[in-house]
Scaffold this motif. Structure first.
Motif, PDB file in Angstrom:
ATOM      1  N   LYS A 181       0.781  -1.206  -0.076  1.00 49.16           N
ATOM      2  CA  LYS A 181      -0.101   0.178  -0.070  1.00 49.16           C
ATOM      3  C   LYS A 181       0.798   1.272  -0.023  1.00 49.16           C
ATOM      4  CE  LYS A 181      -3.413  -2.266   2.959  1.00 49.16           C
ATOM      5  NZ  LYS A 181      -3.517  -2.301   4.370  1.00 49.16           N
ATOM      6  N   ARG A 182       2.069   1.247   0.290  1.00 52.54           N
ATOM      7  CA  ARG A 182       3.125   2.252   0.304  1.00 52.54           C
ATOM      8  C   ARG A 182       4.029   2.137  -0.747  1.00 52.54           C
ATOM      9  NH1 ARG A 182       4.028   4.753   5.540  1.00 52.54           N
ATOM     10  NH2 ARG A 182       6.284   4.506   4.777  1.00 52.54           N
ATOM     11  N   GLY A 183       5.296   2.379  -0.344  1.00 49.44           N
ATOM     12  CA  GLY A 183       6.530   2.373  -1.387  1.00 49.44           C
ATOM     13  C   GLY A 183       6.994   1.302  -1.954  1.00 49.44           C
ATOM     14  N   LYS A 184       6.594  -0.030  -1.655  1.00 45.86           N
ATOM     15  CA  LYS A 184       6.571  -1.308  -1.922  1.00 45.86           C
ATOM     16  C   LYS A 184       8.280  -1.699  -1.726  1.00 45.86           C
ATOM     17  CE  LYS A 184       2.827  -1.204  -5.404  1.00 45.86           C
ATOM     18  NZ  LYS A 184       2.334  -0.382  -4.648  1.00 45.86           N
ATOM     19  N   LYS A 185       8.693  -1.096  -0.646  1.00 47.78           N
ATOM     20  CA  LYS A 185       9.920  -1.615  -0.411  1.00 47.78           C
ATOM     21  C   LYS A 185       9.683  -1.984   1.363  1.00 47.78           C
ATOM     22  CE  LYS A 185      13.112   1.290  -0.342  1.00 47.78           C
ATOM     23  NZ  LYS A 185      14.201   2.588  -0.572  1.00 47.78           N
ATOM     24  N   LEU A 186      10.186  -3.350   1.633  1.00 43.94           N
ATOM     25  CA  LEU A 186      10.344  -3.667   2.784  1.00 43.94           C
ATOM     26  C   LEU A 186      11.780  -4.125   3.416  1.00 43.94           C
ATOM     27  CD1 LEU A 186       8.780  -4.891   5.272  1.00 43.94           C
ATOM     28  CD2 LEU A 186       8.376  -7.005   4.126  1.00 43.94           C
ATOM     29  N   CYS A 187      11.885  -3.652   4.592  1.00 45.81           N
ATOM     30  CA  CYS A 187      13.404  -4.137   4.906  1.00 45.81           C
ATOM     31  C   CYS A 187      13.028  -4.841   6.487  1.00 45.81           C
ATOM     32  CB  CYS A 187      14.132  -2.850   5.116  1.00 45.81           C
ATOM     33  SG  CYS A 187      15.729  -3.206   6.034  1.00 45.81           S
ATOM     34  N   SER A 188      13.526  -6.002   6.517  1.00 44.55           N
ATOM     35  CA  SER A 188      13.361  -6.873   7.618  1.00 44.55           C
ATOM     36  C   SER A 188      14.641  -6.828   8.339  1.00 44.55           C
ATOM     37  CB  SER A 188      13.117  -8.438   7.104  1.00 44.55           C
ATOM     38  OG  SER A 188      13.141  -9.129   8.312  1.00 44.55           O
ATOM     39  N   VAL A 189      14.574  -6.455   9.586  1.00 45.27           N
ATOM     40  CA  VAL A 189      15.746  -6.244  10.546  1.00 45.27           C
ATOM     41  C   VAL A 189      15.749  -7.341  11.539  1.00 45.27           C
ATOM     42  CG1 VAL A 189      16.626  -4.662  12.344  1.00 45.27           C
ATOM     43  CG2 VAL A 189      15.584  -3.670  10.223  1.00 45.27           C
ATOM     44  N   ASP A 190      16.970  -8.056  11.429  1.00 45.35           N
ATOM     45  CA  ASP A 190      17.218  -9.054  12.322  1.00 45.35           C
ATOM     46  C   ASP A 190      18.849  -9.242  12.878  1.00 45.35           C
ATOM     47  OD1 ASP A 190      18.955 -10.302  10.283  1.00 45.35           O
ATOM     48  OD2 ASP A 190      17.373 -11.120   9.173  1.00 45.35           O
ATOM     49  N   PRO A 210       7.890 -14.394  -2.578  1.00 49.27           N
ATOM     50  CA  PRO A 210       7.450 -14.526  -3.817  1.00 49.27           C
ATOM     51  C   PRO A 210       5.817 -14.330  -3.949  1.00 49.27           C
ATOM     52  CG  PRO A 210       8.919 -16.383  -3.289  1.00 49.27           C
ATOM     53  CD  PRO A 210       8.675 -15.636  -2.070  1.00 49.27           C
ATOM     54  N   GLU A 211       5.178 -14.434  -2.838  1.00 50.06           N
ATOM     55  CA  GLU A 211       3.614 -14.104  -2.862  1.00 50.06           C
ATOM     56  C   GLU A 211       3.423 -12.584  -2.860  1.00 50.06           C
ATOM     57  OE1 GLU A 211       1.317 -15.821   0.011  1.00 50.06           O
ATOM     58  OE2 GLU A 211       3.056 -17.159   0.690  1.00 50.06           O
ATOM     59  N   TYR A 212       4.466 -11.773  -2.844  1.00 54.84           N
ATOM     60  CA  TYR A 212       4.453 -10.411  -2.825  1.00 54.84           C
ATOM     61  C   TYR A 212       5.379  -9.734  -4.059  1.00 54.84           C
ATOM     62  CZ  TYR A 212       2.015 -11.139   1.506  1.00 54.84           C
ATOM     63  OH  TYR A 212       1.073 -11.706   2.306  1.00 54.84           O
ATOM     64  N   PRO A 213       5.371 -10.224  -5.375  1.00 54.37           N
ATOM     65  CA  PRO A 213       6.536  -9.924  -6.227  1.00 54.37           C
ATOM     66  C   PRO A 213       6.334  -8.395  -6.521  1.00 54.37           C
ATOM     67  CG  PRO A 213       4.364 -10.813  -7.445  1.00 54.37           C
ATOM     68  CD  PRO A 213       4.111 -10.962  -5.788  1.00 54.37           C
ATOM     69  N   ASP A 214       5.401  -7.591  -6.072  1.00 56.76           N
ATOM     70  CA  ASP A 214       5.658  -6.081  -6.284  1.00 56.76           C
ATOM     71  C   ASP A 214       6.381  -5.400  -5.126  1.00 56.76           C
ATOM     72  OD1 ASP A 214       3.404  -6.934  -4.762  1.00 56.76           O
ATOM     73  OD2 ASP A 214       2.318  -5.065  -5.000  1.00 56.76           O
ATOM     74  N   VAL A 215       6.779  -6.197  -4.069  1.00 60.47           N
ATOM     75  CA  VAL A 215       7.550  -5.867  -3.038  1.00 60.47           C
ATOM     76  C   VAL A 215       8.861  -6.189  -3.140  1.00 60.47           C
ATOM     77  CG1 VAL A 215       7.677  -5.823  -0.488  1.00 60.47           C
ATOM     78  CG2 VAL A 215       5.294  -5.510  -1.517  1.00 60.47           C
ATOM     79  N   GLU A 216       9.795  -5.084  -2.845  1.00 62.75           N
ATOM     80  CA  GLU A 216      11.329  -5.484  -2.951  1.00 62.75           C
ATOM     81  C   GLU A 216      11.693  -5.577  -1.419  1.00 62.75           C
ATOM     82  OE1 GLU A 216      15.213  -2.743  -3.044  1.00 62.75           O
ATOM     83  OE2 GLU A 216      13.486  -1.924  -4.301  1.00 62.75           O
ATOM     84  N   LEU A 217      11.885  -6.863  -0.908  1.00 58.55           N
ATOM     85  CA  LEU A 217      12.594  -7.145   0.167  1.00 58.55           C
ATOM     86  C   LEU A 217      14.136  -7.036   0.591  1.00 58.55           C
ATOM     87  CD1 LEU A 217      11.801  -8.580   3.145  1.00 58.55           C
ATOM     88  CD2 LEU A 217      12.288 -10.689   2.052  1.00 58.55           C
ATOM     89  N   SER A 218      14.438  -6.498   1.428  1.00 59.85           N
ATOM     90  CA  SER A 218      15.946  -6.640   1.944  1.00 59.85           C
ATOM     91  C   SER A 218      15.892  -7.003   3.192  1.00 59.85           C
ATOM     92  CB  SER A 218      16.234  -5.147   1.591  1.00 59.85           C
ATOM     93  OG  SER A 218      15.706  -4.107   2.444  1.00 59.85           O
ATOM     94  N   HIS A 219      17.146  -7.305   3.666  1.00 62.15           N
ATOM     95  CA  HIS A 219      17.492  -7.643   5.227  1.00 62.15           C
ATOM     96  C   HIS A 219      18.705  -6.725   5.664  1.00 62.15           C
ATOM     97  CE1 HIS A 219      15.076 -11.311   4.473  1.00 62.15           C
ATOM     98  NE2 HIS A 219      15.724 -11.359   3.321  1.00 62.15           N
ATOM     99  N   MET A 220      18.421  -6.456   6.788  1.00 60.66           N
ATOM    100  CA  MET A 220      19.615  -5.796   7.331  1.00 60.66           C
ATOM    101  C   MET A 220      19.790  -6.005   8.927  1.00 60.66           C
ATOM    102  SD  MET A 220      19.818  -1.595   7.625  1.00 60.66           S
ATOM    103  CE  MET A 220      19.666  -1.298   5.915  1.00 60.66           C
ATOM    104  N   TYR A 221      20.932  -6.076   9.543  1.00 63.37           N
ATOM    105  CA  TYR A 221      21.266  -6.480  10.809  1.00 63.37           C
ATOM    106  C   TYR A 221      20.758  -5.432  11.720  1.00 63.37           C
ATOM    107  CZ  TYR A 221      24.031 -10.190   8.959  1.00 63.37           C
ATOM    108  OH  TYR A 221      24.523 -11.436   8.104  1.00 63.37           O
ATOM    109  N   VAL A 222      20.385  -5.475  12.845  1.00 63.09           N
ATOM    110  CA  VAL A 222      19.936  -4.612  13.546  1.00 63.09           C
ATOM    111  C   VAL A 222      20.855  -3.547  13.944  1.00 63.09           C
ATOM    112  CG1 VAL A 222      20.007  -5.615  15.912  1.00 63.09           C
ATOM    113  CG2 VAL A 222      18.356  -4.093  15.544  1.00 63.09           C
ATOM    114  N   ASP A 223      22.098  -3.790  14.390  1.00 66.01           N
ATOM    115  CA  ASP A 223      23.035  -2.670  14.715  1.00 66.01           C
ATOM    116  C   ASP A 223      23.255  -1.603  13.351  1.00 66.01           C
ATOM    117  OD1 ASP A 223      24.166  -4.904  13.178  1.00 66.01           O
ATOM    118  OD2 ASP A 223      26.076  -5.096  14.542  1.00 66.01           O
ATOM    119  N   ASN A 224      23.333  -2.435  12.263  1.00 61.46           N
ATOM    120  CA  ASN A 224      23.515  -1.466  10.807  1.00 61.46           C
ATOM    121  C   ASN A 224      22.148  -0.688  10.857  1.00 61.46           C
ATOM    122  OD1 ASN A 224      24.310  -0.331   8.660  1.00 61.46           O
ATOM    123  ND2 ASN A 224      23.566  -2.097   7.392  1.00 61.46           N
TER     124      ASN A 224
END
Ligand SMILES: NC(=O)c1ccc[n+]([C@@H]2O[C@H](COP(=O)([O-])OP(=O)(O)OC[C@H]3O[C@@H](n4cnc5c(N)ncnc54)[C@H](O)[C@@H]3O)[C@@H](O)[C@H]2O)c1
Ligand SMILES: CC(C)[C@H](C(=O)O)[C@@H](O)C(=O)O
Ligand SMILES: [Mg+2]
Length: 359
Positions: A181-190, A210-224
């Motif tokens: 619904k927003r900018g189609k970018k998701l960053c998962s922090v772990d 893959p169920e949300y092909p329009d969303v770009e998923l990225s990952h980032m460590y929490v300290d970063n």
């Protein structure tokens, strides 16, 4: 249908800001909103009366409410209670857990008028609009076993950081849908470089992608992520993370918007019932002085209208009223800057109500 709203002022500045929310709810009623408002006790103020931070009566009222509005809980008066289960914060955690409010939305949005109140340079935060999606009923906050006990002749304290796949999946879905619904970018922090629980977290997020092909998923460590939030916060759109990392990162993100007194939140369960509260606490250092910023609380009313009562137009009216008050140069102490008029909690409430009436 008449919506039941439960107002829980809580402790410290809670009652001061809740009073402004109550006035705003009344104005919404006068503007045609069909709600019934009840009040209840939670936190230290409930402990003082009932010996419990979450009395059964409050929980019962909460269960049947369409939405709950909470001020804040806690304070030094109750920090010495030895039985941890009686501490004010347990009242809040009990509400979240009992109502299954696993999806915590914490929007860090900069009102352009407040660019100079941010602790970062205006060009770094201009146009900032981040949505932190925090898991709220699991993780290290609730994991078992936990405790303090004697081992080998000395006391040890321990907690358990645990997430099941289904818990990760349901918060992941909330976040992916929010990103759609927003900018189609998701960053998962772990912290998947160290902690197994977040290796699983990352795997589940990858599986959902893959169920949300329009969303770009990225990952980032929490300290970063903490570093990136203060280095270049506009790189983020939606951030999804666990309970404790979300607690910490949302306070950091709050300051980018000028003050923690500006950040509302929504906590939702599977059926759309929600609890709405500012992200800040009971601010004992300024309680009782009529200086607290009530805007996070008043913006939480707007979130309630949007997410639980389906009253988008009225939510926008509140947000526009806050914008117009800021346009007029009115500021509480936490967002004060040169050339602006410094006012107290009640006067800020008055100003928002007046602007709301004009919208
Ligand atoms: N949701 C909640 O109810 C909640 C959230 C956080 C902390 N707490 C509790 O609140 C108590 C105080 O915690 P803390 O000091 O770490 O955090 P806090 O958020 O209460 O205060 C941190 C700082 O921000 C300022 N501040 C907070 N809200 C403000 C507002 N609306 N306007 C102006 N300034 C504001 C305070 O004056 C203080 O200097 C503790 O007992 C804590 O457990 C409750
Ligand atoms: C008061 C405390 C239990 C709470 C939390 O840690 O979730 C608060 O800090 C918040 O951010 O809502
Ligand atoms: Mg917090």
């Amino acid at each position: 249908m008449t919506h039941k709203v439960l107002l829980l002022p809580g402790d410290g500045i809670g009652p001061e800001i809740a009073a402004q929310a109550a006035r705003l709810l009344k104005a919404c009623q006068e503007a045609g909103l069909d709600i019934e408002v009840e009040e209840g006790l939670v936190g230290g103020s409930a402990y003082d009366v009932h010996g419990e931070p979450l009395p059964a009566e409050t929980l019962e009222k909460a269960k049947v409410a369409s939405a709950i509005l909470l001020g804040a809980v806690g304070g030094p008066k109750w920090d010495k209670i030895e039985d941890l289960s009686k501490r004010p914060e347990k009242g809040l955690l009990g509400l979240r857990k009992n109502l299954g409010l696993f999806g915590n939305l914490r929007p860090a949005m900069l009102y352009p008028q407040l660019a100079s109140a941010s602790s970062l340079r205006p060009e770094l935060v201009a146009g900032l609009d981040i949505m932190i999606v925090r898991e709220l009923t699991g993780g290290i906050y609730f994991g078992q076993p936990r405790g303090i006990e004697v081992r080998n002749g000395e006391r040890v304290g321990f907690n358990t950081y645990i997430y099941s796949e289904s818990e990760i999946e349901r918060i992941g879905r909330v976040a992916f849908e929010m990103a759609q619904k927003r900018g189609k970018k998701l960053c998962s922090v772990d912290k998947a470089n160290v902690l197994e629980v977040t290796i699983l977290w990352r795997e589940v997020m990858e599986r959902l992608a893959p169920e949300y092909p329009d969303v770009e998923l990225s990952h980032m460590y929490v300290d970063n992520a903490a570093m990136q939030l203060v280095r270049a916060p506009k790189q983020f759109d939606v951030v999804v993370t666990g309970n404790m990392f979300g607690d910490i990162l949302s306070d950091a993100a709050a300051m980018l918007t000028g003050s923690i007194g500006m950040l509302p939140s929504a906590s939702l369960n599977e059926s759309g019932q929600g609890m709405y509260e500012p992200c800040h606490g009971s601010a004992p250092d300024i309680a009782g002085q009529n200086v607290a910023n009530p805007l996070a609380m008043m913006l939480s009313v707007a979130m309630m209208l949007r997410y639980s009562l389906n009253e988008n137009a009225m939510a926008e009216r509140i947000e526009a009223a806050v914008g117009s008050v800021l346009d007029d140069g009115l500021r509480t102490a936490d967002i004060a800057s040169e050339g602006m008029q410094s006012i107290g909690t009640d006067a800020m409430g008055d100003a928002v109500l007046a602007a709301f009436a004009k919208q």
